[in-house]
Motif scaffolding. Structure first.
Motif, PDB file in Angstrom:
ATOM      1  N   PHE A  85       0.840  -1.189   0.000  1.00 47.89           N
ATOM      2  CA  PHE A  85       0.000   0.000   0.000  1.00 47.89           C
ATOM      3  C   PHE A  85       0.880   1.246   0.000  1.00 47.89           C
ATOM      4  CE2 PHE A  85      -2.448  -3.238   2.381  1.00 47.89           C
ATOM      5  CZ  PHE A  85      -3.524  -3.367   1.515  1.00 47.89           C
ATOM      6  N   GLY A  86       0.656   2.129  -0.931  1.00 46.62           N
ATOM      7  CA  GLY A  86       1.347   3.405  -0.923  1.00 46.62           C
ATOM      8  C   GLY A  86       0.670   4.371   0.046  1.00 46.62           C
ATOM      9  N   GLY A  87       1.123   5.610   0.046  1.00 42.01           N
ATOM     10  CA  GLY A  87       0.578   6.600   0.967  1.00 42.01           C
ATOM     11  C   GLY A  87      -0.718   7.237   0.512  1.00 42.01           C
ATOM     12  N   ALA A  88      -1.140   6.957  -0.712  1.00 43.42           N
ATOM     13  CA  ALA A  88      -2.378   7.528  -1.220  1.00 43.42           C
ATOM     14  C   ALA A  88      -3.168   6.446  -1.960  1.00 43.42           C
ATOM     15  CB  ALA A  88      -2.068   8.697  -2.160  1.00 43.42           C
ATOM     16  N   PRO A  89      -4.417   6.201  -1.545  1.00 41.10           N
ATOM     17  CA  PRO A  89      -5.080   6.831  -0.411  1.00 41.10           C
ATOM     18  C   PRO A  89      -4.477   6.379   0.912  1.00 41.10           C
ATOM     19  CG  PRO A  89      -6.426   5.043  -1.260  1.00 41.10           C
ATOM     20  CD  PRO A  89      -5.265   5.191  -2.207  1.00 41.10           C
ATOM     21  N   VAL A  95      -7.769  -5.534   4.228  1.00 40.56           N
ATOM     22  CA  VAL A  95      -7.296  -6.639   3.383  1.00 40.56           C
ATOM     23  C   VAL A  95      -7.829  -6.542   1.959  1.00 40.56           C
ATOM     24  CG1 VAL A  95      -6.890  -8.287   5.257  1.00 40.56           C
ATOM     25  CG2 VAL A  95      -9.169  -8.114   4.249  1.00 40.56           C
ATOM     26  N   ALA A  96      -8.995  -5.925   1.789  1.00 42.54           N
ATOM     27  CA  ALA A  96      -9.609  -5.861   0.465  1.00 42.54           C
ATOM     28  C   ALA A  96      -9.256  -4.586  -0.299  1.00 42.54           C
ATOM     29  CB  ALA A  96     -11.127  -5.971   0.596  1.00 42.54           C
ATOM     30  N   ASP A  97      -8.491  -3.692   0.305  1.00 41.14           N
ATOM     31  CA  ASP A  97      -8.163  -2.427  -0.352  1.00 41.14           C
ATOM     32  C   ASP A  97      -7.257  -2.647  -1.565  1.00 41.14           C
ATOM     33  OD1 ASP A  97      -9.656  -1.062   1.484  1.00 41.14           O
ATOM     34  OD2 ASP A  97      -7.940  -0.267   2.612  1.00 41.14           O
ATOM     35  N   ALA A  98      -7.371  -1.746  -2.519  1.00 41.28           N
ATOM     36  CA  ALA A  98      -6.499  -1.795  -3.690  1.00 41.28           C
ATOM     37  C   ALA A  98      -5.054  -1.573  -3.279  1.00 41.28           C
ATOM     38  CB  ALA A  98      -6.924  -0.728  -4.699  1.00 41.28           C
ATOM     39  N   ARG A  99      -4.157  -2.331  -3.866  1.00 40.59           N
ATOM     40  CA  ARG A  99      -2.731  -2.212  -3.565  1.00 40.59           C
ATOM     41  C   ARG A  99      -2.145  -1.127  -4.458  1.00 40.59           C
ATOM     42  NH1 ARG A  99      -1.623  -8.219  -5.084  1.00 40.59           N
ATOM     43  NH2 ARG A  99      -3.052  -7.442  -6.690  1.00 40.59           N
ATOM     44  N   THR A 100      -1.545  -0.126  -3.847  1.00 36.53           N
ATOM     45  CA  THR A 100      -1.186   1.096  -4.563  1.00 36.53           C
ATOM     46  C   THR A 100       0.313   1.382  -4.546  1.00 36.53           C
ATOM     47  OG1 THR A 100      -1.589   2.367  -2.534  1.00 36.53           O
ATOM     48  CG2 THR A 100      -3.435   2.141  -4.085  1.00 36.53           C
ATOM     49  N   TYR A 222       7.423  12.377   7.249  1.00 39.18           N
ATOM     50  CA  TYR A 222       6.740  11.308   6.524  1.00 39.18           C
ATOM     51  C   TYR A 222       5.328  11.190   7.061  1.00 39.18           C
ATOM     52  CZ  TYR A 222       5.655   6.675   4.643  1.00 39.18           C
ATOM     53  OH  TYR A 222       5.062   5.617   3.996  1.00 39.18           O
ATOM     54  N   ARG A 223       4.339  11.270   6.185  1.00 32.24           N
ATOM     55  CA  ARG A 223       2.934  11.219   6.573  1.00 32.24           C
ATOM     56  C   ARG A 223       2.266   9.978   5.992  1.00 32.24           C
ATOM     57  NH1 ARG A 223       0.435  15.581   8.583  1.00 32.24           N
ATOM     58  NH2 ARG A 223       1.741  17.420   8.954  1.00 32.24           N
ATOM     59  N   HIS A 224       1.804   9.117   6.850  1.00 32.37           N
ATOM     60  CA  HIS A 224       1.106   7.920   6.372  1.00 32.37           C
ATOM     61  C   HIS A 224       0.526   7.181   7.569  1.00 32.37           C
ATOM     62  CE1 HIS A 224       1.313   3.871   3.927  1.00 32.37           C
ATOM     63  NE2 HIS A 224       0.070   4.303   4.091  1.00 32.37           N
ATOM     64  N   ASP A 225      -0.767   6.891   7.497  1.00 31.92           N
ATOM     65  CA  ASP A 225      -1.363   5.918   8.414  1.00 31.92           C
ATOM     66  C   ASP A 225      -1.230   4.570   7.712  1.00 31.92           C
ATOM     67  OD1 ASP A 225      -2.869   4.268  10.012  1.00 31.92           O
ATOM     68  OD2 ASP A 225      -4.498   5.687  10.299  1.00 31.92           O
ATOM     69  N   GLN A 226      -0.226   3.811   8.112  1.00 28.40           N
ATOM     70  CA  GLN A 226       0.149   2.584   7.415  1.00 28.40           C
ATOM     71  C   GLN A 226      -0.526   1.349   7.997  1.00 28.40           C
ATOM     72  OE1 GLN A 226       4.197   1.206   8.008  1.00 28.40           O
ATOM     73  NE2 GLN A 226       4.506   0.892   5.817  1.00 28.40           N
ATOM     74  N   ARG A 227      -1.333   1.497   9.012  1.00 28.42           N
ATOM     75  CA  ARG A 227      -1.861   0.343   9.745  1.00 28.42           C
ATOM     76  C   ARG A 227      -2.594  -0.646   8.836  1.00 28.42           C
ATOM     77  NH1 ARG A 227      -5.771   2.552  13.739  1.00 28.42           N
ATOM     78  NH2 ARG A 227      -5.865   4.286  12.248  1.00 28.42           N
ATOM     79  N   LEU A 228      -2.474  -1.928   9.200  1.00 31.80           N
ATOM     80  CA  LEU A 228      -3.104  -3.033   8.485  1.00 31.80           C
ATOM     81  C   LEU A 228      -4.269  -3.539   9.324  1.00 31.80           C
ATOM     82  CD1 LEU A 228       0.133  -4.960   7.471  1.00 31.80           C
ATOM     83  CD2 LEU A 228      -1.243  -3.477   5.992  1.00 31.80           C
ATOM     84  N   VAL A 229      -5.466  -3.461   8.786  1.00 30.50           N
ATOM     85  CA  VAL A 229      -6.656  -3.863   9.541  1.00 30.50           C
ATOM     86  C   VAL A 229      -7.437  -4.890   8.733  1.00 30.50           C
ATOM     87  CG1 VAL A 229      -6.785  -1.636  10.717  1.00 30.50           C
ATOM     88  CG2 VAL A 229      -8.061  -1.973   8.599  1.00 30.50           C
ATOM     89  N   GLY A 230      -8.401  -5.519   9.400  1.00 23.68           N
ATOM     90  CA  GLY A 230      -9.262  -6.478   8.728  1.00 23.68           C
ATOM     91  C   GLY A 230      -8.645  -7.863   8.683  1.00 23.68           C
ATOM     92  N   GLY A 231      -9.427  -8.817   8.191  1.00 27.78           N
ATOM     93  CA  GLY A 231      -8.950 -10.189   8.114  1.00 27.78           C
ATOM     94  C   GLY A 231      -9.233 -10.946   9.386  1.00 27.78           C
ATOM     95  N   PRO A 232      -9.143 -12.269   9.337  1.00 25.47           N
ATOM     96  CA  PRO A 232      -9.533 -13.109  10.477  1.00 25.47           C
ATOM     97  C   PRO A 232      -8.513 -13.206  11.602  1.00 25.47           C
ATOM     98  CG  PRO A 232      -8.820 -14.472   8.648  1.00 25.47           C
ATOM     99  CD  PRO A 232      -8.815 -13.057   8.139  1.00 25.47           C
TER     100      PRO A 232
END
Length: 250
Positions: A85-89, A95-100, A222-232
């Motif tokens: 995941f990049g910084g935008a968005p 887990v289902a977000d587009a990989r950027t 450096y600005r980014h909320d990089q957290r990984l959420v979702g999934g089992p």
């Protein structure tokens, strides 16, 4: 269980191997000098000789090799990265977000994920953040902060970055659980997913917890909320290992 772990010369794989052996599993590694992963015939012969029950693919290698491993073992866990995941968005990233990703490493991991998905519907892909460990060399947050202090005379820590990160022992335990009780699909393993420690306050907490005298300078570089959420799957929060330390402003 007979477990093949790639990347045993790396950072996280030795911790996973340690946890697997402690749980009674036999661990074998892939010797790239003896068996070239890009030689499919030699790799197939060696894998047939070893007969692993499961594969944990933590090592580097081509996307083709990642897909090949997934096609040759019904139980595979692959470690990907928050950097798909990049910084935008901005995050947090589900887990289902587009990989950027636009950088080479993030795009490489995306290619590996895609090759694995194309080869098998049974594999587990575990995206992880920056790993923390008191002693393990390699891409380890504590060791990197020590090096920044040595090289720069300070540790510049952005208060605008909320990193995906976990203690290595917790990540290894979660990966082992995915191997022992397979859960196909994408998993996000991030001990900062819920608590959202900023990088500057995490650096201060680690300094106190591990007796470091880093000169910490808070920035907003450096600005980014990089957290990984979702999934089992979930991991223990950072506070479970930093319980005795108050957060900045807390």
């Amino acid at each position: 269980m007979r477990l093949l772990v790639t990347g045993l010369n790396g950072t996280l794989a030795p911790r996973l191997a340690q946890a697997a052996r402690a749980a009674g599993h036999a661990v074998i590694g892939w010797n790239r000098v003896a068996v070239d992963p890009e030689d499919e015939a030699a790799s197939a012969r060696w894998l047939a000789e070893q007969q692993p029950d499961a594969i944990a693919h933590l090592g580097m290698g081509s996307a083709r090799f990642a897909g090949w491993l997934a096609a040759h073992c019904e139980r595979l866990v692959f470690t990907s990265t928050a950097m798909v995941f990049g910084g935008a968005p901005d995050g947090p990233h589900d887990v289902a977000d587009a990989r950027t990703a636009t950088d080479d490493y993030g795009r490489y991991k995306i290619a590996c994920e895609d090759a694995i998905r194309a080869a098998s519907g049974r594999a587990a892909i575990a995206r992880i953040g920056w790993q923390i460990d008191p002693s393990q060399p390699g891409n380890n947050m504590l060791m990197a902060l020590d090096e920044w202090q040595r090289r720069e005379g300070r540790v510049a820590a952005s208060r605008a970055w909320t990193p995906a990160c976990s203690f290595m022992a917790d990540t290894a335990a979660a990966l082992l659980a995915l191997i022992e009780q397979p859960q196909p699909g994408v998993h996000h393993l991030d001990s900062n997913a819920q608590e959202a420690w900023r990088f500057d306050e995490l650096v201060h907490a680690l300094a106190r917890a591990h007796g470091r005298d880093w000169q910490v300078v808070a920035t907003e570089d450096y600005r980014h909320d990089q957290r990984l959420v979702g999934g089992p799957c979930g991991l223990p929060p950072l506070s479970a290992r930093l319980a005795c330390l108050a957060r900045l402003g807390g």
